[in-house]
Every structure is written in C-alpha cells, then in structure tokens.
Design an enzyme around this catalytic site. Structure first.
Site, mmCIF file in Angstrom:
data_model
loop_
_atom_site.group_PDB
_atom_site.id
_atom_site.type_symbol
_atom_site.label_atom_id
_atom_site.label_comp_id
_atom_site.label_asym_id
_atom_site.label_seq_id
_atom_site.Cartn_x
_atom_site.Cartn_y
_atom_site.Cartn_z
ATOM 1 N N TYR A 10 0.791 -1.240 0.080
ATOM 2 C CA TYR A 10 -0.044 -0.055 0.011
ATOM 3 C C TYR A 10 0.953 0.986 0.019
ATOM 4 O O TYR A 10 0.814 2.313 -0.811
ATOM 5 C CB TYR A 10 -1.029 0.006 1.334
ATOM 6 C CG TYR A 10 -2.265 -0.708 0.930
ATOM 7 C CD1 TYR A 10 -3.197 -0.139 0.414
ATOM 8 C CD2 TYR A 10 -2.383 -1.967 1.225
ATOM 9 C CE1 TYR A 10 -4.387 -0.632 -0.153
ATOM 10 C CE2 TYR A 10 -3.565 -2.847 0.850
ATOM 11 C CZ TYR A 10 -4.594 -1.969 0.188
ATOM 12 O OH TYR A 10 -5.572 -2.566 -0.193
ATOM 13 N N ASP A 30 10.587 -4.636 -5.471
ATOM 14 C CA ASP A 30 9.637 -5.706 -4.859
ATOM 15 C C ASP A 30 10.300 -7.233 -5.142
ATOM 16 O O ASP A 30 10.658 -7.471 -6.144
ATOM 17 C CB ASP A 30 8.444 -5.561 -4.904
ATOM 18 C CG ASP A 30 7.378 -5.976 -3.746
ATOM 19 O OD1 ASP A 30 6.622 -5.460 -3.093
ATOM 20 O OD2 ASP A 30 7.544 -7.166 -3.411
ATOM 21 N N THR A 86 5.802 -4.511 8.368
ATOM 22 C CA THR A 86 6.272 -4.829 9.830
ATOM 23 C C THR A 86 5.117 -5.620 10.598
ATOM 24 O O THR A 86 4.544 -5.035 11.628
ATOM 25 C CB THR A 86 6.766 -3.735 10.467
ATOM 26 O OG1 THR A 86 5.840 -2.628 10.277
ATOM 27 C CG2 THR A 86 7.900 -3.043 9.979
ATOM 28 N N ASN A 225 -16.779 4.041 21.540
ATOM 29 C CA ASN A 225 -17.623 2.748 21.518
ATOM 30 C C ASN A 225 -17.942 2.401 23.018
ATOM 31 O O ASN A 225 -19.318 2.007 23.377
ATOM 32 C CB ASN A 225 -16.644 1.576 21.231
ATOM 33 C CG ASN A 225 -16.773 1.552 19.511
ATOM 34 O OD1 ASN A 225 -17.502 2.140 18.844
ATOM 35 N ND2 ASN A 225 -15.621 0.826 18.948
ATOM 36 N N ARG A 259 -0.105 16.249 27.777
ATOM 37 C CA ARG A 259 1.340 16.285 28.047
ATOM 38 C C ARG A 259 1.534 15.366 29.323
ATOM 39 O O ARG A 259 1.067 15.406 30.356
ATOM 40 C CB ARG A 259 1.718 17.902 28.492
ATOM 41 C CG ARG A 259 3.292 17.977 28.235
ATOM 42 C CD ARG A 259 3.449 19.530 28.450
ATOM 43 N NE ARG A 259 4.809 19.915 28.743
ATOM 44 C CZ ARG A 259 5.768 20.003 27.822
ATOM 45 N NH1 ARG A 259 5.568 19.743 26.468
ATOM 46 N NH2 ARG A 259 7.090 19.874 28.092
ATOM 47 N N CYS A 268 -13.455 15.641 41.671
ATOM 48 C CA CYS A 268 -14.287 15.007 40.295
ATOM 49 C C CYS A 268 -13.687 13.843 39.611
ATOM 50 O O CYS A 268 -14.335 12.803 39.369
ATOM 51 C CB CYS A 268 -14.518 15.904 39.405
ATOM 52 S SG CYS A 268 -15.555 17.226 40.131
#
Ligand SMILES: NC(=O)c1ccc[n+]([C@@H]2O[C@H](COP(=O)([O-])OP(=O)(O)OC[C@H]3O[C@@H](n4cnc5c(N)ncnc54)[C@H](O)[C@@H]3O)[C@@H](O)[C@H]2O)c1
Length: 431
Positions: A10, A30, A86, A225, A259, A268
């Site tokens: 890709y 390749d 990888t 989700n 950070r 809270c």
C-alpha cells in the site's frame, strides 16, 4: 531526486504513484514479481482511489518504472524509500525481518555500486530500537559512515488506506528523524511543494510519533464505543452525547491533558471514573478501558513514590500539594497520597502551598490537622529544609522566580511545563 521505492504494498505503491507528480523519478522494487510486472505496465499493484490514473500518467511520462533487482534500483537512484511490511509476530511484537532483509540488501547494493553517497529513508512503522539496529546494519553493509556519505532517516507514514492519495498530497504533518547531512538534504527535497507542517527529530522520536498517533486513535475509537455502550445501558442517545462532547474544543478536542505529567486527582475525576466503573461492573457492560483508567493512575502514584524513595532523600519538599494550581482543595490529591506514603515510610516531608495557609480551622475541626506539622510559610524555608523538591505547581510563576537551589538539591518536575529547565539539577518525570 531519483528515488527507489522498496516494497510495493500500500505505502510503496501510493509513493510510486504520487512522488513522480511532485517532480521525482521513481523506480519501484519488490521481491513479488507480480507487483513489479503491474507497475512496469503502468498499473498500480494495489487498489486505492485515484492511484490508477497517477501511476498510468507517471508511467507514460517515463518517470516511473519497476524492477525486482535491488542492485539495479540502487544504481539508478540517490535515495531509497523503504516501505516493506512490519506485521505482528505471534507474541504481539513487530516482525522486523522484512526491514532487516531490505536494509541489508540496500547496504550491499550501495557497496557494490561503489558510490560515496546514499540516503535511506524508512517509511515502515517500527520501534526506536529497530531504527538503531537498522542504522548499524546499513553502515556495516554499505561500508559508508554517517559522517561521510551515508544518510538514514525515519519518516513515518500517516496516510489512511481509502484516502491515501489525497492524504499524500495533504498530510496532517510530515515528520523526519534524520541522521547525517545526506539524509537531511534528502528529507527536505522529498516532499518539496507539499504544504504541511514539517518536523525534524531524532529517528526514534519520529518513530514514536507514529505509535502515539495509532495508540491515540485506537483509544479514541474505544472511548467512543465505550460511551456508546454506557449511554445505551443508561437509556441515553450516545450520538447526542458525543456530538456535544466533540463541540467542546477547549477541554475535549484540544491539546489539554495530553502532556505527560502528574497523575490525575481532585474532587471529580477519580470519583466520577469510579462511578462509571461501578455501572460497568454492576450491569455487565464491559467497559474494559474505563476500568483500566484508575489502575493506570494508581501505577503512576506508585511509580512516583518509588522514584523519590530510590533517591534516598533526607527530606522531601512538596511545592504545591492540592490536586491542581489555584485551589486549596486536597480531595484525592495524588500528592497528598504521596506525602502520606513517604511519611509512613519514615521520610521527613515539608510542604509549601500558599493557598493551604489560607484554609481556616473550624470551631471543632481543623481540615489541615494532619498537615500542619509539615507546612512551611515560604519557599526559602522549604528549600533550606529539603534536599529533594517535588514541584507540582508553578504557583503563578513564583516557583520560577523564587526558587533558590544549589548542587545539594534534586528537583522533580510534575508541572508538565518547561519552566524548570533553567535550573541545572533538574529531572523531569519522564527524562
Ligand atoms: N497500510 C497502511 O495504511 C499503512 C499506513 C501507515 C504506515 N504503514 C506502515 O508501512 C509499512 C508498509 O505497509 P504496507 O501496508 O504498505 O505493507 P504491505 O504488506 O502491503 O507491502 C509490503 C511489501 O513489501 C514487499 N517486500 C518485503 N520484503 C521486501 C524486500 N526485501 N525488498 C523489496 N520488497 C519487499 C512485499 O512483497 C510487499 O509487497 C508497514 O510498516 C506499515 O505498518 C502502513
């Protein structure tokens, strides 16, 4: 530039289609002969919107060719762009064998070509230690050195499959980790004309920007989700909730809270995270990430206490003890917990926090009873009494201006601010 793109999956295929359009001559390489054959015929080896036209045009104009012969590709180029895969190993670690093989073959080809200058830019995603090893392998195999002739850079890839061509020409950012002048020059020329903020860092840091992105994106999806599940369980429309959540660009969709610094605390966050975890546990809604948040925060506190203890200080001084600047609120302050644990282990501990001294005693209750024996009225008294200073607040800049330390002191900065850099003996939590 003349560029050899090594690996025509890709990332490599998109690079082969796009780089000729910003003025480069490209040769794709390749070990897979089908991919090489496709590119040689002017067809992209992968399906990606807009790529077929770009590849066909570059092929027709003679600015794109392909080979399975790495020596020929290196001979015909000044820079190699390594785009091999990888993938995950069975144990979850990243398999770097394609990268090692590709770098070795490039290095040998550079040596065989007897050229004195060559740059290798790695686009594949890999960890900093792999970049270290690849640099050594490349130098060894090519016979060149990074002082003279050899260049190595990591250049993580941020494009998304499906809109890869569009992203190539308008990337969210360009990041290079370059070693050697040859690499720096090649990096500067690589995306000339593409309008994106560009950062130069060391190869390992550049590589971790990519992992930070992917980790964060995975966390965002999981958060969305989990919020969906939570809302559904509680009978609320998750889309309505998240739409408003995303409208907040001050605290939510912003650089706030990102950070590395101190653990979270206060009146809270811990309580509300606990309440949602409780919903998850008691209703069997599997909010796994949420349940890990408190455990992760506690690890931070453990780690900080262990780090201070390891320095074996005579006395520890906290500059700021409340959970954050501008309030004397000590509820669930992680620093108060640290103080308690240090006191319990027999350490002498002092505290300077100007807002705490304004907290008044009640008629029959002193909210600071536990702390009074540890409180100092000024920064000078605290620094005189302590050899290890934990700076949790900037105190409106007072810390930077008022702190007088000597070689005897150690400083641990938890402010997530750069202000303490001016002091010589200074350590940050993550450095
Ligand atoms: N796919 C994505 O959207 C994306 C996005 C960002 C980063 N990345 C990273 O980019 C890298 C490449 O990903 P991909 O999806 O393009 O991989 P891919 O599996 O599609 O392609 C890898 C190609 O490399 C070739 N190859 C392997 N060894 C070779 C060698 N020694 N010489 C020449 N070619 C060789 C393979 O034959 C294959 O065609 C990975 O590290 C990946 O994590 C991918």
């Amino acid at each position: 530039m003349r560029i050899a793109v090594v690996g025509l999956g890709y990332i490599g295929s998109v690079s082969c289609g796009c780089l000729p359009h910003i003025g480069h001559a490209v040769i794709g390489v390749d070990i897979d002969s089908h991919k090489v054959a496709a590119l040689k015929e002017g067809r992209p080896p992968v399906l990606e919107a807009g790529l077929a036209t770009l590849v066909a045009e570059a092929h027709e104009e003679g600015r794109l060719t392909a080979t399975n012969n790495i020596e020929a590709a290196i001979e015909a180029s000044d820079v190699a762009l390594v785009c091999v895969a990888t993938p995950s190993r069975p144990d979850g670690g990243a398999d770097d064998s394609q990268l090692v093989a590709a770098i070795e073959s490039i290095g040998r080809a550079v040596r065989a070509s007897a050229r004195g200058e060559y740059a290798v830019i790695v686009r594949s995603t890999c960890l900093p230690d792999v970049h270290e090893r690849l640099q050594a392998i490349l130098a060894e195999a090519s016979g060149l050195s990074y002082d003279r002739g050899l260049g190595y850079a990591s250049n993580p890839e941020f494009l998304r499959e499906g809109s890869a061509v569009e992203d190539f020409f308008a990337p969210p950012k360009i990041v290079f980790g370059a070693r050697g002048v040859v690499a720096e020059d090649a990096c500067r020329a690589l995306y000339a004309g593409i309008d994106a903020e560009t950062f130069f860092m060391d190869p390992g840091a550049a590589a971790l920007v990519k992992y930070a992105d992917n980790y964060y994106h995975a966390v965002k999806v999981t958060f969305g989700n989990e919020m969906g599940m939570l809302c559904q369980q509680l009978g609320v429309d998750p889309y309505a909730v998240m739409d408003v959540f995303c409208k907040d660009r001050k605290l939510n969709i912003s650089a706030r809270y990102l950070r590395p610094g101190a653990p979270f605390g206060g009146s809270c966050l811990p309580k509300d995270v606990r309440a949602l975890s409780h919903v998850s546990r008691t209703t069997d809604v599997p909010l796994k990430m949420l349940q890990g948040v408190d455990a992760s925060n506690r690890c931070q506190i453990d780690r900080l206490v262990a780090r201070i203890e390891a320095a074996e200080p005579v006395a520890v001084g906290f500059i700021g003890l409340s959970f954050k600047e501008g309030t004397p609120d000590l509820r669930e302050s992680p620093f108060l917990e640290m103080l308690r644990r240090l006191v319990a282990s027999g350490r002498k501990v002092r505290v300077y926090d100007p807002l705490l001294s304004q907290v008044t005693r009640g008629a029959d209750h002193d909210p600071l009873a536990e702390l009074r024996p540890h409180l100092d009225d000024d920064l000078g008294a605290l620094t005189e009494a302590c050899d290890y200073l934990v700076v949790t607040q900037k105190l409106g800049g007072e810390v930077w201006d008022g702190l007088r330390i000597n070689g005897h002191h150690r400083l641990l900065d938890l402010t997530a601010d750069d202000g303490l850099r001016r002091f010589g003996r200074y350590e940050e939590l993550y450095r």
